[in-house]
Design a protein around this motif. Structure first.
Motif, PDB file in Angstrom:
ATOM      1  N   UNK A  23       0.996  -4.536  -9.761  1.00 51.59           N
ATOM      2  CA  UNK A  23       1.629  -3.314  -9.121  1.00 51.59           C
ATOM      3  C   UNK A  23       1.402  -3.235  -7.535  1.00 51.59           C
ATOM      4  N   UNK A  24       0.199  -3.601  -7.264  1.00 54.10           N
ATOM      5  CA  UNK A  24      -0.477  -3.605  -6.008  1.00 54.10           C
ATOM      6  C   UNK A  24       0.153  -4.752  -5.093  1.00 54.10           C
ATOM      7  N   UNK A  25       0.290  -5.978  -5.607  1.00 53.87           N
ATOM      8  CA  UNK A  25       0.890  -7.135  -5.005  1.00 53.87           C
ATOM      9  C   UNK A  25       2.487  -6.771  -4.999  1.00 53.87           C
ATOM     10  N   UNK A  26       3.067  -6.419  -5.774  1.00 53.20           N
ATOM     11  CA  UNK A  26       4.354  -6.082  -5.964  1.00 53.20           C
ATOM     12  C   UNK A  26       4.863  -5.401  -4.696  1.00 53.20           C
ATOM     13  N   UNK A  27       4.201  -4.020  -4.624  1.00 52.98           N
ATOM     14  CA  UNK A  27       4.543  -3.314  -3.662  1.00 52.98           C
ATOM     15  C   UNK A  27       4.123  -3.658  -2.127  1.00 52.98           C
ATOM     16  N   UNK A  28       2.837  -4.238  -2.316  1.00 52.37           N
ATOM     17  CA  UNK A  28       2.780  -4.701  -0.889  1.00 52.37           C
ATOM     18  C   UNK A  28       3.668  -5.838  -0.338  1.00 52.37           C
ATOM     19  N   UNK A  29       3.946  -6.817  -1.147  1.00 55.16           N
ATOM     20  CA  UNK A  29       4.944  -7.858  -0.811  1.00 55.16           C
ATOM     21  C   UNK A  29       6.203  -7.144  -0.328  1.00 55.16           C
ATOM     22  N   UNK A  30       6.757  -5.860  -0.910  1.00 56.33           N
ATOM     23  CA  UNK A  30       8.045  -5.187  -0.635  1.00 56.33           C
ATOM     24  C   UNK A  30       7.826  -4.714   0.652  1.00 56.33           C
ATOM     25  N   UNK A  31       6.482  -3.928   0.813  1.00 56.93           N
ATOM     26  CA  UNK A  31       6.376  -3.379   2.410  1.00 56.93           C
ATOM     27  C   UNK A  31       6.523  -4.459   3.486  1.00 56.93           C
ATOM     28  N   UNK A  32       5.644  -5.736   3.105  1.00 57.52           N
ATOM     29  CA  UNK A  32       5.501  -6.728   4.162  1.00 57.52           C
ATOM     30  C   UNK A  32       6.722  -7.302   4.601  1.00 57.52           C
ATOM     31  N   UNK A  33       7.524  -7.547   3.400  1.00 58.21           N
ATOM     32  CA  UNK A  33       8.904  -8.310   3.713  1.00 58.21           C
ATOM     33  C   UNK A  33      10.035  -7.222   4.245  1.00 58.21           C
ATOM     34  N   UNK A  34       9.904  -5.978   4.264  1.00 53.39           N
ATOM     35  CA  UNK A  34      10.900  -4.966   4.367  1.00 53.39           C
ATOM     36  C   UNK A  34      11.912  -4.585   3.315  1.00 53.39           C
ATOM     37  N   UNK A  35      11.412  -4.901   2.175  1.00 57.27           N
ATOM     38  CA  UNK A  35      12.033  -4.498   0.995  1.00 57.27           C
ATOM     39  C   UNK A  35      12.087  -2.965   0.646  1.00 57.27           C
ATOM     40  N   UNK A  37      11.451  -0.453   3.383  1.00 56.46           N
ATOM     41  CA  UNK A  37      11.131  -0.278   4.931  1.00 56.46           C
ATOM     42  C   UNK A  37      10.315   1.115   5.158  1.00 56.46           C
ATOM     43  N   UNK A  38       9.812   1.025   6.554  1.00 56.39           N
ATOM     44  CA  UNK A  38       8.985   2.326   6.878  1.00 56.39           C
ATOM     45  C   UNK A  38       9.889   3.418   6.824  1.00 56.39           C
ATOM     46  N   UNK A  68      -5.366   1.777   2.646  1.00 59.66           N
ATOM     47  CA  UNK A  68      -5.045   0.419   3.710  1.00 59.66           C
ATOM     48  C   UNK A  68      -4.018   1.093   4.663  1.00 59.66           C
ATOM     49  N   UNK A  69      -3.551   2.331   4.705  1.00 61.10           N
ATOM     50  CA  UNK A  69      -2.673   2.863   5.476  1.00 61.10           C
ATOM     51  C   UNK A  69      -1.229   2.497   5.379  1.00 61.10           C
ATOM     52  N   UNK A  70      -1.044   1.807   4.495  1.00 64.55           N
ATOM     53  CA  UNK A  70       0.573   1.322   4.081  1.00 64.55           C
ATOM     54  C   UNK A  70       1.469   2.481   3.712  1.00 64.55           C
ATOM     55  N   UNK A  82       4.615   3.990   5.281  1.00 62.24           N
ATOM     56  CA  UNK A  82       4.231   4.240   6.610  1.00 62.24           C
ATOM     57  C   UNK A  82       4.944   3.486   7.613  1.00 62.24           C
ATOM     58  N   UNK A  83       5.780   3.953   8.390  1.00 64.41           N
ATOM     59  CA  UNK A  83       6.514   3.034   9.338  1.00 64.41           C
ATOM     60  C   UNK A  83       5.469   2.619  10.414  1.00 64.41           C
ATOM     61  N   UNK A  84       5.746   1.310  11.042  1.00 64.10           N
ATOM     62  CA  UNK A  84       4.781   0.841  12.088  1.00 64.10           C
ATOM     63  C   UNK A  84       5.439   1.144  13.385  1.00 64.10           C
TER      64      UNK A  84
END
Length: 144
Positions: A23-35, A37-38, A68-70, A82-84
């Motif tokens: 679940x962590x990898x799935x959500x983080x991947x979607x955050x990092x790739x913009x799936x 968005x902030x 991690x602040x995401x 969290x928007x960057x």
């Protein structure tokens, strides 16, 4: 990530990732790739359905990502991505510039610059084949 064991170094089978790790990898991947968005609000239910796990591991993943602040957690409502800010992006790019310059100087001093330059050409060539934003995840992996 596959729920099935994957061959590791030397052909050994690695243990499957825990449900919380998936679940962590799935959500983080979607955050990092913009799936995700902030500013997006995501729910435990949506993630648990997508990853096919119960809500408990998703809750654990959300807690890690919040640390991690995401994510910013809102009980009974979900998690806000969290928007960057533009200044945070500039700070990261400035830090990366310093680190990459140091790495290049270190490689040159060690006499490894030709070997590393050849590896970099391969990565940059693969980078040129990206169809952004569709291949944002692959781009991120290559960039790392």
């Amino acid at each position: 990530m596959s729920p099935h064991p994957q061959p590791g170094p030397g052909g050994a089978t690695a243990p499957p990732a825990s449900a919380a790790d998936r679940a962590y990898a799935f959500v983080k991947e979607h955050i990092v790739t913009g799936g995700y968005p902030g500013g997006a609000l995501i729910s435990e239910g949506d993630v648990s359905a997508a990853v096919q796990v119960s809500r408990t591991p998703v809750r654990e993943a959300f807690l890690r990502l919040a640390a991690e602040g995401l994510l910013r957690l809102y009980p009974k409502r979900g998690a806000l991505v969290v928007p960057v800010s533009a200044s945070e992006i500039r700070e990261v790019l400035d830090a990366r510039l310093v680190i990459e310059q140091h790495a290049a100087r270190t490689a040159i001093a060690a006499g490894r610059h030709r070997e590393l330059a050849a590896e970099l050409r391969v990565v940059l060539g693969a980078d040129d084949d990206q169809d952004l934003p569709r291949d944002a995840g692959r781009f991120t992996a290559l960039d790392q």
